[in-house]
Design a protein around this motif. Structure first.
Motif, PDB file in Angstrom:
ATOM      1  N   THR A  16       0.943  -1.411  -0.007  1.00 29.33           N
ATOM      2  CA  THR A  16       0.134   0.005   0.096  1.00 29.33           C
ATOM      3  C   THR A  16       0.912   1.392   0.125  1.00 29.33           C
ATOM      4  O   THR A  16       0.593   2.119  -0.596  1.00 29.33           O
ATOM      5  CB  THR A  16      -0.961  -0.033   1.166  1.00 29.33           C
ATOM      6  N   ALA A  17       1.959   1.228   0.886  1.00 29.07           N
ATOM      7  CA  ALA A  17       2.795   2.441   0.703  1.00 29.07           C
ATOM      8  C   ALA A  17       3.528   2.571  -0.611  1.00 29.07           C
ATOM      9  O   ALA A  17       3.581   3.869  -0.928  1.00 29.07           O
ATOM     10  CB  ALA A  17       3.984   2.193   1.672  1.00 29.07           C
ATOM     11  N   LEU A  18       3.805   1.445  -1.350  1.00 24.83           N
ATOM     12  CA  LEU A  18       4.333   1.829  -2.853  1.00 24.83           C
ATOM     13  C   LEU A  18       3.276   2.429  -3.623  1.00 24.83           C
ATOM     14  O   LEU A  18       3.499   3.278  -4.494  1.00 24.83           O
ATOM     15  CB  LEU A  18       4.753   0.482  -3.233  1.00 24.83           C
ATOM     16  N   VAL A  19       1.992   2.032  -3.375  1.00 25.87           N
ATOM     17  CA  VAL A  19       0.882   2.567  -4.143  1.00 25.87           C
ATOM     18  C   VAL A  19       0.828   4.061  -3.694  1.00 25.87           C
ATOM     19  O   VAL A  19       0.682   4.903  -4.797  1.00 25.87           O
ATOM     20  CB  VAL A  19      -0.427   1.807  -4.024  1.00 25.87           C
ATOM     21  N   ALA A  20       1.004   4.169  -2.601  1.00 21.39           N
ATOM     22  CA  ALA A  20       0.534   5.496  -2.011  1.00 21.39           C
ATOM     23  C   ALA A  20       1.438   6.590  -2.569  1.00 21.39           C
ATOM     24  O   ALA A  20       1.339   7.876  -3.047  1.00 21.39           O
ATOM     25  CB  ALA A  20       0.347   5.779  -0.830  1.00 21.39           C
ATOM     26  N   ILE A  21       3.102   6.162  -2.679  1.00 18.90           N
ATOM     27  CA  ILE A  21       4.018   7.239  -2.829  1.00 18.90           C
ATOM     28  C   ILE A  21       4.527   7.455  -4.265  1.00 18.90           C
ATOM     29  O   ILE A  21       5.187   8.100  -4.652  1.00 18.90           O
ATOM     30  CB  ILE A  21       5.259   6.943  -2.049  1.00 18.90           C
ATOM     31  N   ASP A  22       3.561   6.629  -5.255  1.00 18.44           N
ATOM     32  CA  ASP A  22       3.739   6.766  -6.721  1.00 18.44           C
ATOM     33  C   ASP A  22       3.455   8.138  -7.041  1.00 18.44           C
ATOM     34  O   ASP A  22       2.381   8.577  -6.591  1.00 18.44           O
ATOM     35  CB  ASP A  22       2.926   5.601  -7.407  1.00 18.44           C
ATOM     36  N   PRO A  23       4.230   8.671  -7.886  1.00 19.16           N
ATOM     37  CA  PRO A  23       3.854  10.364  -7.874  1.00 19.16           C
ATOM     38  C   PRO A  23       2.799  10.466  -8.730  1.00 19.16           C
ATOM     39  O   PRO A  23       1.836  11.413  -8.190  1.00 19.16           O
ATOM     40  CB  PRO A  23       5.146  10.580  -8.947  1.00 19.16           C
ATOM     41  N   VAL A  24       2.083   9.892  -9.657  1.00 19.16           N
ATOM     42  CA  VAL A  24       1.135   9.840 -10.054  1.00 19.16           C
ATOM     43  C   VAL A  24      -0.400   9.745  -9.207  1.00 19.16           C
ATOM     44  O   VAL A  24      -1.092  10.426  -9.000  1.00 19.16           O
ATOM     45  CB  VAL A  24       0.721   9.262 -11.452  1.00 19.16           C
ATOM     46  N   ARG A  25      -0.257   8.568  -8.621  1.00 23.32           N
ATOM     47  CA  ARG A  25      -1.191   8.262  -7.730  1.00 23.32           C
ATOM     48  C   ARG A  25      -1.233   9.280  -6.431  1.00 23.32           C
ATOM     49  O   ARG A  25      -2.285   9.610  -6.057  1.00 23.32           O
ATOM     50  CB  ARG A  25      -0.968   6.853  -7.135  1.00 23.32           C
ATOM     51  N   SER A  26      -0.110   9.643  -6.008  1.00 26.00           N
ATOM     52  CA  SER A  26      -0.090  10.792  -4.987  1.00 26.00           C
ATOM     53  C   SER A  26      -0.866  12.294  -5.304  1.00 26.00           C
ATOM     54  O   SER A  26      -1.519  12.494  -4.603  1.00 26.00           O
ATOM     55  CB  SER A  26       1.453  10.868  -4.493  1.00 26.00           C
ATOM     56  N   ARG A  27      -0.650  12.485  -6.413  1.00 25.27           N
ATOM     57  CA  ARG A  27      -1.113  13.594  -6.791  1.00 25.27           C
ATOM     58  C   ARG A  27      -2.665  13.420  -6.996  1.00 25.27           C
ATOM     59  O   ARG A  27      -3.337  14.194  -6.678  1.00 25.27           O
ATOM     60  CB  ARG A  27      -0.724  13.907  -8.443  1.00 25.27           C
ATOM     61  N   LEU A  28      -3.150  12.264  -7.591  1.00 26.71           N
ATOM     62  CA  LEU A  28      -4.586  11.774  -7.721  1.00 26.71           C
ATOM     63  C   LEU A  28      -5.226  11.834  -6.051  1.00 26.71           C
ATOM     64  O   LEU A  28      -6.496  12.327  -5.977  1.00 26.71           O
ATOM     65  CB  LEU A  28      -4.810  10.472  -8.359  1.00 26.71           C
ATOM     66  N   LEU A  29      -4.348  11.447  -5.194  1.00 25.24           N
ATOM     67  CA  LEU A  29      -4.867  11.474  -3.725  1.00 25.24           C
ATOM     68  C   LEU A  29      -5.189  12.798  -3.510  1.00 25.24           C
ATOM     69  O   LEU A  29      -6.341  13.085  -2.732  1.00 25.24           O
ATOM     70  CB  LEU A  29      -3.999  10.622  -2.881  1.00 25.24           C
ATOM     71  N   SER A  30      -4.372  13.700  -3.720  1.00 23.48           N
ATOM     72  CA  SER A  30      -4.462  14.939  -3.467  1.00 23.48           C
ATOM     73  C   SER A  30      -5.717  15.645  -4.003  1.00 23.48           C
ATOM     74  O   SER A  30      -5.951  16.892  -3.504  1.00 23.48           O
ATOM     75  CB  SER A  30      -3.011  15.761  -3.711  1.00 23.48           C
ATOM     76  N   GLU A  31      -6.081  15.159  -5.149  1.00 23.21           N
ATOM     77  CA  GLU A  31      -7.302  15.964  -5.589  1.00 23.21           C
ATOM     78  C   GLU A  31      -8.470  15.470  -5.419  1.00 23.21           C
ATOM     79  O   GLU A  31      -9.447  15.868  -6.001  1.00 23.21           O
ATOM     80  CB  GLU A  31      -6.926  15.740  -7.405  1.00 23.21           C
ATOM     81  N   ILE A  32      -8.568  14.331  -4.533  1.00 19.92           N
ATOM     82  CA  ILE A  32      -9.884  13.903  -4.190  1.00 19.92           C
ATOM     83  C   ILE A  32     -10.290  13.579  -2.993  1.00 19.92           C
ATOM     84  O   ILE A  32     -10.869  12.452  -2.419  1.00 19.92           O
ATOM     85  CB  ILE A  32      -9.933  12.156  -5.186  1.00 19.92           C
ATOM     86  N   ARG A  33      -9.865  14.608  -2.151  1.00 23.31           N
ATOM     87  CA  ARG A  33     -10.468  14.784  -0.692  1.00 23.31           C
ATOM     88  C   ARG A  33     -11.954  15.168  -0.780  1.00 23.31           C
ATOM     89  O   ARG A  33     -12.519  15.086   0.323  1.00 23.31           O
ATOM     90  CB  ARG A  33      -9.376  15.810  -0.098  1.00 23.31           C
ATOM     91  N   GLU A  34     -12.605  15.562  -1.903  1.00 20.25           N
ATOM     92  CA  GLU A  34     -13.959  15.569  -2.025  1.00 20.25           C
ATOM     93  C   GLU A  34     -14.431  14.648  -2.949  1.00 20.25           C
ATOM     94  O   GLU A  34     -13.550  14.356  -3.908  1.00 20.25           O
ATOM     95  CB  GLU A  34     -14.380  17.265  -2.455  1.00 20.25           C
ATOM     96  N   PRO A  35     -15.739  13.999  -2.901  1.00 17.91           N
ATOM     97  CA  PRO A  35     -16.104  13.180  -3.976  1.00 17.91           C
ATOM     98  C   PRO A  35     -16.064  13.760  -5.417  1.00 17.91           C
ATOM     99  O   PRO A  35     -16.508  14.805  -5.591  1.00 17.91           O
ATOM    100  CB  PRO A  35     -17.609  12.909  -3.550  1.00 17.91           C
TER     101      PRO A  35
END
Length: 203
Positions: free
Chosen positions: A12-31
């Motif tokens: 899970t850590a590897l998935v979260a720190i991937d640059p693309v996925r990390s950016r997506l996470l930062s964009e979807i704090r709202e639905p």
């Protein structure tokens, strides 16, 4: 949504720190839907869906709601926490451990203590959540500006004496219903404004 999710699984850590996925996470704090997210980040919907499926399978995002448009169902996704912290425990045996540090006045020892706090409290926080219980903790965070190194040394001495006095007053090894708590005190110079270096005035 949790305030903080401590990631203690290496995959899970590897998935979260991937640059693309990390950016997506930062964009979807709202639905948000995959189509809207793709437009926002300038990626194809197919690529966004691919990354979202990975994030969802590792519990980093979840479905907030679904909407039907004609014969199609649109999913609105949101992160499972407002922010994420990777536990040092994902590194296994090479993770920082204060038991291996000899110099208790060193920066490396302080870092190891902080790593242990993230690891231990993160695990307790997860277990408490799974059990539907509240985890009682105590945090004190403040800033003190010393006039001199002499004052800093005097403060450290007095604070240590006072903590030892309180511990002696309240510690009871024989209490049948008691529970041990870890008390960790840390102090370090603040970084100079706008830099990552220590403020020379607090050295």
């Amino acid at each position: 949504m949790l305030d903080v999710n401590v990631i203690d699984d290496p995959a899970t850590a590897l998935v979260a720190i991937d640059p693309v996925r990390s950016r997506l996470l930062s964009e979807i704090r709202e639905p948000i839907s995959a189509a809207t997210l793709a437009q926002r980040v300038g990626m194809s919907r197919q690529k966004v869906n691919y990354h979202l499926r990975s994030l969802e399978s590792h519990g980093l995002v979840e479905v907030a709601e679904t909407k039907k448009w004609g014969g199609l169902t649109e999913r609105q996704l949101v992160t499972t926490a407002a922010s994420f912290v990777v536990s040092p425990g994902v590194l296994g045996p090479v993770a920082a451990d204060p038991e291996r540090e000899l110099d208790r006045l060193s920066a490396s020892y302080l870092i190891a203590l902080a790593a242990r706090a993230v690891r231990e409290v993160g695990d307790l926080f997860r277990r408490a959540g799974e059990a539907g219980q509240h985890l009682a903790t105590l945090s004190v965070d403040t800033v003190v500006r010393f006039r001199s190194a002499k004052d800093r040394a005097a403060f450290s001495r007095e604070l240590t004496e006072e903590i030892n006095r309180l511990v002696a007053k309240y510690h009871d090894d024989s209490a049948p219903g008691g529970r041990s708590h870890r008390l960790t005190l840390m102090a370090h110079p603040l970084p100079a404004p706008g830099t990552g270096t220590p403020n020379p005035e607090t050295n």
